[in-house]
Design an enzyme around this catalytic site. Sequence first.
Site, PDB file in Angstrom:
ATOM      1  N   ASN A  12       2.924   0.245  -3.973  1.00 33.01           N
ATOM      2  CA  ASN A  12       1.972   0.020  -2.883  1.00 33.01           C
ATOM      3  C   ASN A  12       1.468  -1.433  -2.950  1.00 33.01           C
ATOM      4  O   ASN A  12       0.918  -1.854  -3.969  1.00 33.01           O
ATOM      5  CB  ASN A  12       0.816   1.024  -3.037  1.00 33.01           C
ATOM      6  CG  ASN A  12      -0.201   0.895  -1.929  1.00 33.01           C
ATOM      7  OD1 ASN A  12      -0.575  -0.205  -1.558  1.00 33.01           O
ATOM      8  ND2 ASN A  12      -0.666   2.011  -1.423  1.00 33.01           N
ATOM      9  N   ASP A  14      -0.725  -2.923  -0.824  1.00 39.49           N
ATOM     10  CA  ASP A  14      -1.966  -3.149  -0.051  1.00 39.49           C
ATOM     11  C   ASP A  14      -2.844  -4.243  -0.645  1.00 39.49           C
ATOM     12  O   ASP A  14      -3.421  -5.058   0.078  1.00 39.49           O
ATOM     13  CB  ASP A  14      -2.824  -1.872  -0.024  1.00 39.49           C
ATOM     14  CG  ASP A  14      -2.199  -0.755   0.780  1.00 39.49           C
ATOM     15  OD1 ASP A  14      -1.192  -1.003   1.472  1.00 39.49           O
ATOM     16  OD2 ASP A  14      -2.718   0.373   0.707  1.00 39.49           O
ATOM     17  N   HIS A  15      -2.966  -4.228  -1.980  1.00 39.68           N
ATOM     18  CA  HIS A  15      -3.992  -5.095  -2.569  1.00 39.68           C
ATOM     19  C   HIS A  15      -3.548  -6.550  -2.746  1.00 39.68           C
ATOM     20  O   HIS A  15      -4.362  -7.401  -3.075  1.00 39.68           O
ATOM     21  CB  HIS A  15      -4.547  -4.459  -3.836  1.00 39.68           C
ATOM     22  CG  HIS A  15      -5.223  -3.163  -3.482  1.00 39.68           C
ATOM     23  ND1 HIS A  15      -6.282  -3.121  -2.599  1.00 39.68           N
ATOM     24  CD2 HIS A  15      -4.948  -1.881  -3.811  1.00 39.68           C
ATOM     25  CE1 HIS A  15      -6.635  -1.858  -2.416  1.00 39.68           C
ATOM     26  NE2 HIS A  15      -5.842  -1.086  -3.134  1.00 39.68           N
ATOM     27  N   HIS A  48      -0.466   0.801   3.573  1.00 40.49           N
ATOM     28  CA  HIS A  48      -1.434   1.601   4.331  1.00 40.49           C
ATOM     29  C   HIS A  48      -2.087   0.713   5.381  1.00 40.49           C
ATOM     30  O   HIS A  48      -2.818  -0.216   5.047  1.00 40.49           O
ATOM     31  CB  HIS A  48      -2.480   2.148   3.332  1.00 40.49           C
ATOM     32  CG  HIS A  48      -3.517   3.036   3.947  1.00 40.49           C
ATOM     33  ND1 HIS A  48      -4.512   3.625   3.200  1.00 40.49           N
ATOM     34  CD2 HIS A  48      -3.720   3.455   5.218  1.00 40.49           C
ATOM     35  CE1 HIS A  48      -5.275   4.357   3.986  1.00 40.49           C
ATOM     36  NE2 HIS A  48      -4.831   4.268   5.221  1.00 40.49           N
ATOM     37  N   ARG A  50      -4.840   0.487   7.525  1.00 45.21           N
ATOM     38  CA  ARG A  50      -6.117   1.180   7.734  1.00 45.21           C
ATOM     39  C   ARG A  50      -6.657   0.853   9.111  1.00 45.21           C
ATOM     40  O   ARG A  50      -6.376  -0.210   9.675  1.00 45.21           O
ATOM     41  CB  ARG A  50      -7.129   0.771   6.666  1.00 45.21           C
ATOM     42  CG  ARG A  50      -6.792   1.278   5.285  1.00 45.21           C
ATOM     43  CD  ARG A  50      -7.939   1.017   4.334  1.00 45.21           C
ATOM     44  NE  ARG A  50      -8.985   1.994   4.480  1.00 45.21           N
ATOM     45  CZ  ARG A  50      -9.199   3.013   3.642  1.00 45.21           C
ATOM     46  NH1 ARG A  50      -8.454   3.171   2.576  1.00 45.21           N
ATOM     47  NH2 ARG A  50     -10.167   3.857   3.870  1.00 45.21           N
ATOM     48  N   ARG A  54      -8.436  -3.647   6.737  1.00 42.43           N
ATOM     49  CA  ARG A  54      -9.062  -4.426   5.651  1.00 42.43           C
ATOM     50  C   ARG A  54      -8.039  -5.072   4.727  1.00 42.43           C
ATOM     51  O   ARG A  54      -8.337  -6.021   4.041  1.00 42.43           O
ATOM     52  CB  ARG A  54     -10.029  -3.553   4.847  1.00 42.43           C
ATOM     53  CG  ARG A  54      -9.354  -2.507   3.997  1.00 42.43           C
ATOM     54  CD  ARG A  54     -10.344  -1.816   3.101  1.00 42.43           C
ATOM     55  NE  ARG A  54     -11.195  -0.886   3.846  1.00 42.43           N
ATOM     56  CZ  ARG A  54     -11.778   0.174   3.271  1.00 42.43           C
ATOM     57  NH1 ARG A  54     -11.630   0.392   1.996  1.00 42.43           N
ATOM     58  NH2 ARG A  54     -12.504   0.999   3.988  1.00 42.43           N
ATOM     59  N   HIS A  55      -6.819  -4.521   4.658  1.00 40.93           N
ATOM     60  CA  HIS A  55      -5.790  -5.195   3.871  1.00 40.93           C
ATOM     61  C   HIS A  55      -4.524  -5.432   4.698  1.00 40.93           C
ATOM     62  O   HIS A  55      -4.341  -6.506   5.249  1.00 40.93           O
ATOM     63  CB  HIS A  55      -5.541  -4.543   2.492  1.00 40.93           C
ATOM     64  CG  HIS A  55      -5.587  -3.047   2.445  1.00 40.93           C
ATOM     65  ND1 HIS A  55      -4.775  -2.259   3.206  1.00 40.93           N
ATOM     66  CD2 HIS A  55      -6.341  -2.209   1.689  1.00 40.93           C
ATOM     67  CE1 HIS A  55      -5.018  -0.995   2.927  1.00 40.93           C
ATOM     68  NE2 HIS A  55      -5.969  -0.921   2.026  1.00 40.93           N
ATOM     69  N   GLU A  75       1.686   4.485   5.273  1.00 40.33           N
ATOM     70  CA  GLU A  75       0.502   5.353   5.130  1.00 40.33           C
ATOM     71  C   GLU A  75      -0.429   5.144   6.292  1.00 40.33           C
ATOM     72  O   GLU A  75      -0.725   3.999   6.655  1.00 40.33           O
ATOM     73  CB  GLU A  75      -0.262   4.954   3.864  1.00 40.33           C
ATOM     74  CG  GLU A  75       0.029   5.815   2.682  1.00 40.33           C
ATOM     75  CD  GLU A  75      -0.875   5.418   1.524  1.00 40.33           C
ATOM     76  OE1 GLU A  75      -2.086   5.246   1.730  1.00 40.33           O
ATOM     77  OE2 GLU A  75      -0.341   5.244   0.431  1.00 40.33           O
ATOM     78  N   THR A 106      -8.854   5.723  -0.781  1.00 44.73           N
ATOM     79  CA  THR A 106      -8.658   7.076  -0.259  1.00 44.73           C
ATOM     80  C   THR A 106      -9.179   8.078  -1.290  1.00 44.73           C
ATOM     81  O   THR A 106      -8.515   8.343  -2.282  1.00 44.73           O
ATOM     82  CB  THR A 106      -7.158   7.306   0.048  1.00 44.73           C
ATOM     83  OG1 THR A 106      -6.678   6.173   0.771  1.00 44.73           O
ATOM     84  CG2 THR A 106      -6.954   8.556   0.869  1.00 44.73           C
ATOM     85  N   GLU A 156       2.194  14.724  -1.106  1.00 47.77           N
ATOM     86  CA  GLU A 156       1.852  13.828  -2.207  1.00 47.77           C
ATOM     87  C   GLU A 156       0.533  14.325  -2.795  1.00 47.77           C
ATOM     88  O   GLU A 156      -0.462  14.454  -2.077  1.00 47.77           O
ATOM     89  CB  GLU A 156       1.721  12.388  -1.709  1.00 47.77           C
ATOM     90  CG  GLU A 156       1.364  11.452  -2.859  1.00 47.77           C
ATOM     91  CD  GLU A 156       1.511   9.970  -2.518  1.00 47.77           C
ATOM     92  OE1 GLU A 156       2.326   9.617  -1.647  1.00 47.77           O
ATOM     93  OE2 GLU A 156       0.786   9.177  -3.146  1.00 47.77           O
ATOM     94  N   HIS A 199      -2.130   7.781  -6.975  1.00 48.23           N
ATOM     95  CA  HIS A 199      -3.505   7.303  -6.869  1.00 48.23           C
ATOM     96  C   HIS A 199      -4.122   7.121  -8.259  1.00 48.23           C
ATOM     97  O   HIS A 199      -4.244   8.078  -9.016  1.00 48.23           O
ATOM     98  CB  HIS A 199      -4.436   8.202  -6.035  1.00 48.23           C
ATOM     99  CG  HIS A 199      -5.550   7.394  -5.413  1.00 48.23           C
ATOM    100  ND1 HIS A 199      -6.648   7.001  -6.122  1.00 48.23           N
ATOM    101  CD2 HIS A 199      -5.679   6.856  -4.176  1.00 48.23           C
ATOM    102  CE1 HIS A 199      -7.426   6.265  -5.336  1.00 48.23           C
ATOM    103  NE2 HIS A 199      -6.858   6.156  -4.150  1.00 48.23           N
TER     104      HIS A 199
HETATM  105  N1  PXP Z   1      -0.721   7.311  -2.648  1.00 45.04           N
HETATM  106  C1  PXP Z   1      -1.581   7.315  -1.600  1.00 45.04           C
HETATM  107  C2  PXP Z   1      -1.374   8.343  -0.547  1.00 45.04           C
HETATM  108  C3  PXP Z   1      -2.611   6.355  -1.501  1.00 45.04           C
HETATM  109  O1  PXP Z   1      -3.459   6.399  -0.457  1.00 45.04           O
HETATM  110  C4  PXP Z   1      -2.709   5.378  -2.495  1.00 45.04           C
HETATM  111  C5  PXP Z   1      -3.769   4.333  -2.386  1.00 45.04           C
HETATM  112  O2  PXP Z   1      -3.629   3.598  -1.236  1.00 45.04           O
HETATM  113  C6  PXP Z   1      -1.795   5.397  -3.547  1.00 45.04           C
HETATM  114  C7  PXP Z   1      -0.823   6.390  -3.620  1.00 45.04           C
HETATM  115  C8  PXP Z   1      -1.796   4.361  -4.625  1.00 45.04           C
HETATM  116  O3  PXP Z   1      -2.985   4.420  -5.331  1.00 45.04           O
HETATM  117  P1  PXP Z   1      -3.338   3.239  -6.311  1.00 45.04           P
HETATM  118  O4  PXP Z   1      -3.442   2.003  -5.489  1.00 45.04           O
HETATM  119  O5  PXP Z   1      -4.637   3.668  -6.905  1.00 45.04           O
HETATM  120  O6  PXP Z   1      -2.231   3.162  -7.333  1.00 45.04           O
END
Ligand code: PXP
Length: 250
Positions: A12, A14-15, A48, A50, A54-55, A75, A106, A156, A199
């Site tokens: 992922n 996003d960050h 994701h 959103r 935001r990202h 996502e 989330t 998931e 997550h």
């Molecule tokens: N799976 C889903 C459905 C999520 O929403 C997220 C966070 O965006 C993740 C996995 C990944 O979580 P993390 O960034 O905490 O590893």
Amino acid sequence: METLEKLRLGVNIDHVATVRNARGSEYPDPIRAAKIAEKAGADGITAHLREDRRHISDQDIERLVEILTVPLNFEMAATQEMQKIALRHKPHAVCIVPEKREERTTEGGLEVAREENRLAHFIAPLRESGSRVSIFIAADQKQIDAANRIGAQVIELHTGAYCDLHAEGRFEERDVELERLCEMTAYASSLGLEAHAGHGLTYDCVQPVAAFPELVELNIGHFLISEAVFRGLGPAIEEMRRLMDEARVA
Ligand code: PXP
């Protein structure tokens, strides 16, 4: 020695976009991160979009669709706006997540059982357009049954509570949560659903989850992007891949 089937790793990104957006700059570029992740052994990229952007941005999604050679897991919340975007891009997979504007991340799984009818209608066109539909839920039989009834192909399971309990040193409660995740992975798989999880996973707590026999994929983001600050994104992902592979050798 028995080796379980290789687990897929979805990274992922996003960050990477969170850091970029913190200064309104062009960098760091999440698409560059996605390419590095592909090279480092990611089996898929998760992003994701959103509601508040935001990202990840709309343009990030467009660019990911263009350049990725591994599947994109898109996502999104179950809104009309996101459905339209998904139908335009037809990503490999769509993961439906709950979204609250005020949350930091989330926080929980989707309440599928409470919204079964609406969600069944919501995901039908996504499936018809060729995307695999995944539903992000708590490890709860009621939610898995509902996800199955509405026609999702994938669930998931939210590992956030397990990871928090691990980080807080509450090991008895953590092990109860781990057991629940393991049982629900097997249960979902017995219904014919593909089981994913994610997550909050870190090097420290990934292996017991990665060892669930029926699990097919883990999605990991925040920790990998954080660890990349210290060792670089490629090596950070390679180490996660190594730990996951090690966990599959029983
Ligand atoms: N799976 C889903 C459905 C999520 O929403 C997220 C966070 O965006 C993740 C996995 C990944 O979580 P993390 O960034 O905490 O590893």
